[in-house]
Write an enzyme that holds these catalytic residues in place. Structure first.
Site, PDB file in Angstrom:
ATOM      1  N   THR A 194       0.865  -1.201   0.000  1.00  0.00           N
ATOM      2  CA  THR A 194       0.000   0.000   0.000  1.00  0.00           C
ATOM      3  C   THR A 194       0.894   1.242   0.000  1.00  0.00           C
ATOM      4  O   THR A 194       1.326   1.677  -1.060  1.00  0.00           O
ATOM      5  CB  THR A 194      -0.986   0.018   1.197  1.00  0.00           C
ATOM      6  N   LYS A 202       4.335  -6.927   3.846  1.00  0.00           N
ATOM      7  CA  LYS A 202       4.043  -5.546   3.491  1.00  0.00           C
ATOM      8  C   LYS A 202       3.761  -4.793   4.781  1.00  0.00           C
ATOM      9  O   LYS A 202       3.354  -5.362   5.800  1.00  0.00           O
ATOM     10  CB  LYS A 202       2.850  -5.438   2.545  1.00  0.00           C
ATOM     11  N   THR A 237       2.355  -8.905  11.961  1.00  0.00           N
ATOM     12  CA  THR A 237       2.522  -7.612  11.307  1.00  0.00           C
ATOM     13  C   THR A 237       1.362  -7.378  10.366  1.00  0.00           C
ATOM     14  O   THR A 237       0.450  -8.165  10.263  1.00  0.00           O
ATOM     15  CB  THR A 237       3.801  -7.547  10.491  1.00  0.00           C
ATOM     16  N   GLU A 258       7.114   4.536   7.066  1.00  0.00           N
ATOM     17  CA  GLU A 258       6.666   5.796   6.474  1.00  0.00           C
ATOM     18  C   GLU A 258       7.620   6.929   6.832  1.00  0.00           C
ATOM     19  O   GLU A 258       7.825   7.240   8.002  1.00  0.00           O
ATOM     20  CB  GLU A 258       5.243   6.116   6.916  1.00  0.00           C
ATOM     21  N   ASN A 290       0.991  11.059   6.144  1.00  0.00           N
ATOM     22  CA  ASN A 290      -0.216  10.771   6.902  1.00  0.00           C
ATOM     23  C   ASN A 290      -1.184  11.934   7.002  1.00  0.00           C
ATOM     24  O   ASN A 290      -2.335  11.752   7.387  1.00  0.00           O
ATOM     25  CB  ASN A 290       0.157  10.251   8.288  1.00  0.00           C
ATOM     26  N   SER A 294      -5.112   7.284   4.208  1.00  0.00           N
ATOM     27  CA  SER A 294      -4.726   5.866   4.196  1.00  0.00           C
ATOM     28  C   SER A 294      -5.671   5.068   5.068  1.00  0.00           C
ATOM     29  O   SER A 294      -6.381   5.619   5.876  1.00  0.00           O
ATOM     30  CB  SER A 294      -3.299   5.695   4.680  1.00  0.00           C
TER      31      SER A 294
END
Lengths: 402, 402
Positions: free
Chosen positions: B153, B179, B190, B273, B397, B402
């Site tokens: 993603t 991922k 995770t 991120e 963010n 998201s």
């Protein structure tokens, strides 16, 4: 950045309290960085301090002097936290007390030291000690605003609150100042706050009032989840006014004190590092107050919720995910209801039926945002105040050695 | 942003596993967003799932199908998490399994569904279902890289790891993909990871291997403290290779599996991120492993430590303050020793005697940073991996739903 207008109230005189502020050049010149608060003889003083295990030298010394003597002076420096400084830090904190006591004609144990600023550097003792005569010279019963400025570090505005209450037909006044903007997740106290009243209050009652008041105010705020090494909140009762005695007086006094403490705590959030939003998290229908606090702080600390708030994005999925990871046993998510202002966001484990992005975005556009979370499993509640996570928060903390 | 070079290993064939990837246009067109993993009959499959109370519909369905049937297909969509979607979400997850089962000639309960992406939107079922024939058509035993891309993603790179181990004179292979980039503080798994081996492993042993391996890998990473609603880690043993039996075989297999799981977990942190640093937190001399984890995660979640890491600022005061607020009872800070790489930062409650800013800054300048914290109170240890907090984290963010 900060939320809302910077308003500093007119602070009345508290009989028995004088405040002095000066520039000692502790971190850089030309900045008010040294404050002394003088307390009249016979006053009672209560304090709460950080629970950070690495608490600073002045916290150790202030705690010891508070229990051993009759506090007459509080000395606060900014620009240097005197934390993580080992034995040298303890020696410097005690030497500050001793020298101020000598100049003022009281024992060093009657002086309580407080420091805030960078961690791990030794105090510049020569500059600090040589500024003590000037700060005593500046003592004045109208020194509240200057003192509120003198205790700031990364704060962008001074913080003060005041309230009055009638006790026995006479007016009792409560004044308070606070500082704090980052490293704010107080545990038993905030970064620094000094509150004084002219009421007469016995030591044990004063301690109870402070402890309970702090639970409802400073212990309910968070900017960044980081509990400071130097947190302290002090409450002074000079006894020049009427005595607080009897349940009715006590209830009225407690309400007024809570108003002052909550105002000061909220002022820290409004001035939180990089803050663009002031966020109130009301969690209800919890089994215990601790459970309500756990949910509120989990949401308040979520970087994803905080960045969504910064973006004015009604990203309720992030709020829901944060609630879902809170440490609550046997959590039935079907019972959870989440409101954003007057807009129902979540019910029955998913997005509320009537919810629209437009309605959510309209609430999020405001500077002051209320998120109400009902857990549907009990009667207890808690309210926590927090700020958002902005680019400026990162800039402040990445570009500046605090 | 990401730390280090993007390397995807050559992934050998795992006999009994085929992977297909296609573009279903779930969130936007032209992006691989639908993956199917086919597992040969007779394989054993173990899974761990998020403990977020608001776990997503596919998590509920996958957990149920895992215990009730013999899994033959895993179907993963990105772009939509099917979380916070209530009854509609459950219906959609089951319908996906039913349709895939119908096309493949197996019961719907032999299909495990996984979703990742935006929370709270219903799945675009028409687009998803109509892409199922194409994704089955694409099944191939060399489909690992495409599948690793298909499950991403906000990740900037596919994540894969592989290892081999000799069992009974034959080579056993373990492949894995994962991922995850944000909302990463896994709790029992995770975001998404799929690991397969050709070894033969009984169901109970497979579950133990996965649970223990995840404890040492995915449960030791954090980007932002936010546990996702959709976390899942699946371990498949096709049984086409030798059987893992006997302590020596088991020890070797466990080591190889741990290497794969840790590689995959670390790959998530390197691609966290906005990450500019890959940070290893080694906490030792704790009374319990939980205590070591508590200290490591407190430091790893501190926004002030994370912004200092971003700034390459050896701000050891912030590390010390974070250690000091960790939930550890009777903490004697005098015994704490903190090293930054090879540089001693903290000892005896303060800055280490020989420390210099230059030495600290030299370590901080690197992309890979190790912080070692010894608590001086026991024999237990834990290692946690995390990333820093950058402007780009906030941008990702705040600017992106998201």
């Amino acid at each position: 950045m900060a939320v809302g207008e910077a308003l500093f109230p007119a602070m009345p005189v508290i009989e028995g309290v004088r405040l002095g502020t000066t520039q000692a050049g502790i971190k850089k010149p030309g900045r008010r960085d040294l404050v002394v608060i003088e307390v009249a003889e016979g006053a009672t003083v209560a304090g709460t301090f950080t629970r950070n295990a690495f608490c600073a030298a002045p916290v150790h010394v202030a705690r010891r002097h508070l229990t051993s003597g009759s506090p007459r002076y509080l000395v606060i420096n900014t620009g240097n936290a005197n934390a993580g400084t080992g034995e040298i830090g303890m020696r410097d904190a005690k030497a500050t007390c001793a020298e101020l006591g000598r100049l003022a004609g009281v024992p060093g144990t009657s002086v309580l030291p407080f420091s805030t600023g960078v961690i791990g550097e030794p105090l510049p003792m020569e500059r600090l000690l040589s500024a003590l005569p000037a700060v005593l010279e500046a003592l004045s019963d109208s020194g509240w605003h200057a003192a509120a400025e003198g205790i700031l570090t990364t704060d962008t505005r001074p913080k003060g609150a005041t309230a009055t209450v009638e006790i026995g037909g006479r007016t009792v006044t409560i004044n308070g100042i606070s500082k704090g903007s980052g490293m704010i997740k107080p545990n038993m106290a905030t970064m620094l706050s000094f509150v004084a009243t002219d009421a007469a209050i016995d030591q044990a009652l004063l301690e109870t009032l402070l402890r309970e008041g702090v639970e409802r105010s400073f212990n309910c705020i968070t900017v960044d989840s980081d509990t400071s090494t130097n947190d302290a909140c002090m409450l002074i009762a000079t006894g020049r006014g009427p005595r607080v005695a009897g349940d009715a007086d006590l209830a009225r006094f407690r309400d007024a004190l809570d108003r002052v403490l909550i105002d000061l705590a909220q002022a820290i959030i409004r001035d939180g590092e990089g803050a663009t939003k002031f966020v109130t998290l009301e969690v209800g229908e919890a089994r215990t107050r601790q459970e309500a606090l756990d949910v509120a702080f989990t949401v308040a600390h979520s970087p994803l919720v905080k960045t969504a708030l910064y973006a004015s994005d009604a990203n309720w999925g992030r709020i829901l995910a944060a609630v879902g990871r809170a440490p609550v046993a046997d959590f039935d998510v079907e019972r959870v209801v989440i409101d954003l202002g007057d807009v129902r966001l979540v019910e029955s484990g998913g997005r509320a039926a009537g919810y629209t992005e437009e309605a959510g975005s309209a609430v999020m556009a405001g500077e002051e945002i209320v998120i109400r979370i009902r857990l549907g499993r009990g009667e207890q509640a808690a309210t926590v105040w927090t700020s958002d996570l902005s680019h400026e928060y990162v800039s402040i903390n990445a570009d500046y050695r605090s």
